[in-house]
Each structure stands twice: as C-alpha cells, then as structure tokens.
Design an enzyme around this catalytic site. Structure first.
Site, PDB file in Angstrom:
ATOM      1  N   ASP A  16     -13.326   7.462  -2.345  1.00 26.16           N
ATOM      2  CA  ASP A  16     -12.998   6.989  -3.696  1.00 26.16           C
ATOM      3  C   ASP A  16     -13.843   7.714  -4.743  1.00 26.16           C
ATOM      4  OD1 ASP A  16     -11.053   5.116  -2.989  1.00 26.16           O
ATOM      5  OD2 ASP A  16     -12.527   3.534  -2.676  1.00 26.16           O
ATOM      6  N   SER A  24       0.825  -1.208   0.000  1.00 23.19           N
ATOM      7  CA  SER A  24       0.000   0.000   0.000  1.00 23.19           C
ATOM      8  C   SER A  24       0.859   1.258   0.000  1.00 23.19           C
ATOM      9  CB  SER A  24      -0.910   0.016   1.236  1.00 23.19           C
ATOM     10  OG  SER A  24      -1.579   1.258   1.341  1.00 23.19           O
ATOM     11  N   LYS A  74     -14.014  -2.906   2.984  1.00 20.60           N
ATOM     12  CA  LYS A  74     -14.841  -1.719   2.752  1.00 20.60           C
ATOM     13  C   LYS A  74     -16.313  -1.939   3.088  1.00 20.60           C
ATOM     14  CE  LYS A  74     -11.801   0.334  -0.711  1.00 20.60           C
ATOM     15  NZ  LYS A  74     -11.688   0.934  -2.064  1.00 20.60           N
TER      16      LYS A  74
END
Length: 279
Positions: free
Chosen positions: A106, A18, A69
């Site tokens: 996002d 990440s 998520k």
C-alpha cells in the site's frame, strides 16, 4: 506461456466486492500464466490461522484486506521494513523453502500512484481520517513530504494513535479536529482516507486553485469531494490508482515476473467498475 499450477487469493471480511481478482487475473492473462488462479475468500480474524495452516505448496501468495492486515503478523516468518513501519501486512509470499514473508505494498503503491501524476515531493500535506489507511498515508508522506502534515481526526483516541504513528515514522505531524478539515484543503497534497460519504460536506470548501487530492475510495466514484476538486481544476488521484499500483507490486512478488502489466490491470479494473464483473 506457463501452465504451472499456482494459486493466490485475497482474504478479508467483507470481501465480496473486492476488485483484486479482476486485477490479478488480468495480469496473469497478459503474462501468459495460464496455470495461475486468483480467488477471494471471506476470512475473519478468528478463521485466519486455520486458513493459512491449511494451504499446500501450490500457493504462491495472499493479498490481505481488513481486518487481517495486523492479524496476519503472528503467522509470518518475517516481514519487510516497510510492513514493520506501520505494523500492517497486505501481501504474503510463500517461498520455495516454505517460509511466509509479509510486505506492505500500500505504501509504495501510494507513492507510485502520486508519482504517475507528477507528484514526487511536496512541502506540506494533509490527511483526512485516522484509520489503518491513514497510517500508510503517513508512511508514504514520510518519504515525499519535506514539511508538516496536518491530520484531521474526530476523537482524542484517534488523535493519540496518529501522534504515535507520526513519532514512529518521523513525520512532523500536527493534529487538527475534524471541524477544521475545510481549512486544510489548501495544502498542496490532501489524502482522504475516510469511508464513503465522510468528506461529502467538504465539497463546497474546495479552494479556487486546489493542489492534488488523493482519495483512496474507488466505489462510489467520483466522490463528491473528488468531483468538486476536479471541477476546480485540481489533480485527483483515486482509489483505483492505489489499488492497481499496489496490486502491480503484489503480482511481481508472487509471480517473480516484472514489470507487471499495469495498463492491462487498470483497464480491467475500470471495466469492472463501469458495469462489468468484479468476480
């Protein structure tokens, strides 16, 4: 300069590669938040409740990647309308009164990345793929696309999922089989949400005058499709653009400091991808 000890981190599985720590730490350095730290933790769905319950009041927020998520939703005290629209949270902010609030950066991150390249509205669009990122792409398109969106998928199960998201988000959605993907590249905006290598075969089908390609991958970069698109003179928005813009919004929410230093964060991400550290 702030030396208040605050913590944040990105959680997911796998998480080793990440770039979020690079981006957030660059923001803290630029903002003078010397007491802030940002780490990453390998956490799967089974381990998520225990991890969240174990956090103390030094924690300001969390970034979440796959597969967390949606798994985070039952652990929150509230979520934004944006997160609710796709039932996915990538940002958790801990309030002073102890609440856990979820958001999805996002979607506005996609819109901001496109706007940065001069794409504010399009008459039609295409989405390649039907995973979790595709639902965020549809949510972004519901705000900037005035006409139909074609989604190219590989299975009827995925098609059904995308139809559901299209109806929920109010998108004029047309489902096409993946075998027709080459034909949708004529759209003024194409958003590729597929894993690495999945669109490589489409590189030979890029039109002579392509519009804008938004390829959500950032490693490897450029993808074969992105390279071919640029070679034909088309505009390309990449995964790093998305990552930076959504991280900017996370930093602002977690720290309460705005605007976050987008240029410094992007520079740090570019350096990490070019061979520097991504720790």
């Amino acid at each position: 300069m702030s030396t208040t000890k605050r913590r944040a981190a990105v959680l997911g599985s796998p998480i080793a590669h990440s770039l979020s720590p690079v981006l957030h730490r660059a923001a803290y350095a630029e903002l003078g938040l010397d007491g802030w730290s940002y780490d990453r933790f390998e956490v799967d769905e089974a381990g998520l409740p225990g991890f969240v319950e174990g956090l103390d009041d030094s924690w300001a927020g969390l970034s979440l990647t796959m597969p967390l998520k949606r798994a985070i939703l039952p652990l929150l005290d509230g979520i934004s309308d944006t997160a609710a629209s796709v039932e996915a949270v990538n940002t958790v902010v801990f309030t002073e009164d102890g609440r856990r609030l979820g958001d999805n950066t996002d979607i506005p991150g996609m819109i901001a990345a496109l706007r940065e390249r001069g794409v504010d509205k399009v008459a039609s669009a295409a989405v390649l793929g039907a995973g979790a990122t595709a639902s965020s792409a549809l949510a972004a398109l519901s705000r900037i696309c005035t006409g139909p969106v074609v989604a190219c998928v590989r299975s009827e199960a995925r098609a059904a999922e995308m139809r559901g998201w299209g109806e929920r988000l109010g998108v004029d959605l047309v489902i096409a089989d993946w075998s027709e993907a080459a034909m949708v590249l004529e759209a003024p905006l194409v958003i590729a949400t597929t894993p690495a290598g999945a669109t490589d075969a489409l590189a030979a089908d890029v039109p002579e005058r392509p519009g804008t390609l938004f390829d959500v991958l950032y490693e490897p970069w450029p993808t074969a499709l992105a390279a071919a698109w640029s070679g034909q003179g088309g505009d390309v928005v990449g995964g790093l653009d998305l990552l930076v813009h959504q991280a900017v919004l996370q930093v602002e929410q977690m720290t309460g400091r705005a605007p976050a230093p987008l240029a410094a964060m992007r520079a740090a991400g570019e350096q990490a991808l070019s061979g520097g550290t991504a720790a």
